[in-house]
Every structure is written in structure tokens, then in C-alpha cells.
Enzyme design. Structure first.
Site, PDB file in Angstrom:
ATOM      1  N   LEU A  55       0.863  -1.172   0.000  1.00 14.39           N
ATOM      2  CA  LEU A  55       0.000   0.000   0.000  1.00 14.39           C
ATOM      3  C   LEU A  55       0.900   1.222   0.000  1.00 14.39           C
ATOM      4  O   LEU A  55       1.990   1.203   0.589  1.00 14.39           O
ATOM      5  CB  LEU A  55      -0.889   0.028   1.260  1.00 14.39           C
ATOM      6  CG  LEU A  55      -1.932  -1.069   1.433  1.00 14.39           C
ATOM      7  CD1 LEU A  55      -2.605  -0.927   2.785  1.00 14.39           C
ATOM      8  CD2 LEU A  55      -2.963  -1.032   0.317  1.00 14.39           C
ATOM      9  N   ASP A  56       0.461   2.287  -0.636  1.00  5.48           N
ATOM     10  CA  ASP A  56       1.234   3.517  -0.591  1.00  5.48           C
ATOM     11  C   ASP A  56       1.430   3.953   0.858  1.00  5.48           C
ATOM     12  O   ASP A  56       0.600   3.669   1.724  1.00  5.48           O
ATOM     13  CB  ASP A  56       0.515   4.637  -1.357  1.00  5.48           C
ATOM     14  CG  ASP A  56       0.433   4.360  -2.844  1.00  5.48           C
ATOM     15  OD1 ASP A  56       1.251   3.575  -3.351  1.00  5.48           O
ATOM     16  OD2 ASP A  56      -0.454   4.931  -3.499  1.00  5.48           O
ATOM     17  N   ARG A  57       2.506   4.668   1.088  1.00  9.10           N
ATOM     18  CA  ARG A  57       2.832   5.110   2.448  1.00  9.10           C
ATOM     19  C   ARG A  57       1.653   5.808   3.124  1.00  9.10           C
ATOM     20  O   ARG A  57       1.348   5.560   4.298  1.00  9.10           O
ATOM     21  CB  ARG A  57       4.029   6.047   2.404  1.00  9.10           C
ATOM     22  CG  ARG A  57       4.455   6.598   3.768  1.00  9.10           C
ATOM     23  CD  ARG A  57       5.509   7.659   3.614  1.00  9.10           C
ATOM     24  NE  ARG A  57       4.990   8.797   2.845  1.00  9.10           N
ATOM     25  CZ  ARG A  57       5.757   9.794   2.401  1.00  9.10           C
ATOM     26  NH1 ARG A  57       7.051   9.784   2.598  1.00  9.10           N
ATOM     27  NH2 ARG A  57       5.204  10.793   1.720  1.00  9.10           N
TER      28      ARG A  57
END
Length: 218
Positions: A55-57
Site C-alpha cells: 500500500l502507498d505510504r
């Protein structure tokens, strides 16, 4: 920290509620990441669990980890086959003209020395399809339920900004970047041969009620 973030746990699978702001893997801008905490997520096993996807940060919510190498291979195959059912909730900077729809916009990666890299809509790019529907409106913004068919990098972020013309609130790359990015991996599920399915749902983080959306859809 993690005990309250365990959404699913058995002998081969672990689903956590990843907090926004934490990268899954280390990088030049994110030297500290989830990898620093894998020892805390063993729960009696000697092996460290391993993230199966990313998942993106700044995206919160459901993240699947495997607890042994054989399970890791099977889970990867499930993702590649499109057998993992995922849904996301996002707050958009505005309200779409329609109540629901499908975005079919192929994506490609571009980069420049000045701006770094990003994903863009490109007819010659990789297939990317997202289904969406508005579930609530508040303060001139919409809470949208996304169900992606594919799992391209930044897919929902680009589809919201370019496909709907309404970026995800707080998106620092495809939007104005004001406040936290309001994108949440809400559910994750897939079937397993001979075992109960993996099913997880992550509660909305505090940033969503702050934006005026106190409840997730049923």
C-alpha cells in the site's frame, strides 16, 4: 501498537490495519518502514511474516502478510490471478456528476529529473479498471467506494484525479496535497482450498470522521 491492528490471523495469513504514514518497504525517503516491525508480528512463529502486496505510504488499511514461504507463493498467485477481492474508501475533492461508474484508463509510468516519477493515463499503458460509487457527501466532498479490478501502482489515485477529475483529498502527487491523504484499504478477502477464506475489514481512521464522514458504508 499492533495488537489492536490485527484484522485476521491464522497459521498462514496475517492481515493488519496499516497506519497511514508508514511505508511497507524502506526507500530513500522512507528509511523507516513496516519491515522494522516484522519481529513484533511473528506471534509465536520463528519466521518473520512477509508483505504479499503493498500500500502507498499514505494509504491506511488492509495489508496481507504471509506467515510461511508456501503460503506466500499461493497468495502471490491469488493476486496475479485477480482472485483477491479488495475495496477502498476515499474522500474526493468534490462530488462526481454521477452516482457510480467504471473507469477504464490504462496507466504508464513517467519520470523527470525535476518532478520524479508518477503514473499517467496512457492508451499504450497497462490495463487498469476501477468501479466506483458515491456512498455519502459532506462539506462539498464525496466519500466514494472503489472496487478495483486491477492493481496498478497509484491506480485509484490517478483514476480519481484523471478519470473523475476529482483527486483524492490530501493527495500530494495528483491533488492539492492539503491535509492527510484520505484513501483507505477497507476490505480484503480471498478463498483458499481446504481452509476458511481470508476476510478482513479495517475501521475508518480518525482522519475520515474529521472530514465529515463518521460511518463507513454497510
Amino acid at each position: 501498537m499492533w495488537q489492536d491492528r490485527i484484522l485476521f490471523l491464522d497459521g498462514e495469513a496475517l492481515v493488519i490495519d496499516k497506519p497511514a504514514g508508514m511505508a511497507v518497504h524502506p526507500g530513500p525517503r522512507t528509511p523507516r518502514s513496516l519491515e522494522d516491525f516484522l519481529g513484533d508480528l511473528r506471534f509465536g512463529f520463528r519466521r518473520l511474516p512477509q508483505p504479499v502486496h503493498r500500500l502507498d505510504r499514505d494509504t491506511s488499511g488492509c495489508l496481507l502478510l504471509s506467515r510461511n514461504p508456501k503460503a506466500h507463493v499461493r497468495f502471490n498467485q491469488a493476486f496475479e490471478a485477480g482472485a483477491v477481492r479488495k475495496s477502498y474508501l476515499a474522500v474526493l475533492d468534490g462530488v462526481p456528476d454521477k452516482a457510480e461508474g467504471t473507469i477504464d484508463l490504462p496507466l504508464a509510468k513517467v519520470s523527470s529529473a525535476e518532478a520524479g516519477w508518477r503514473m499517467v493515463g496512457d492508451a499504450g499503458g497497462k490495463r487498469a479498471v476501477s468501479h466506483w460509487r458515491v456512498v455519502a457527501e459532506a462539506k462539498g466532498r464525496a466519500l466514494v467506494h472503489f472496487t478495483p479490478e486491477t492493481g496498478r501502482t497509484h491506480q485509484l489515485r490517478v483514476h480519481a484525479a484523471s478519470g473523475l477529475g476529482l483527486p483524492i483529498s490530501g493527495d500530494p502527487v495528483y491533488g492539492a496535497g492539503k491535509g492527510p491523504m484520505l484513501l483507505h484499504a477497507w476490505t480484503l478477502a480471498f478463498d483458499r482450498d481446504g481452509k476458511a477464506p481470508v476476510e478482513a475489514k479495517a475501521p475508518l481512521p480518525p482522519s475520515f470522521p474529521y472530514a465529515g464522514f463518521p460511518d463507513a458504508p454497510g
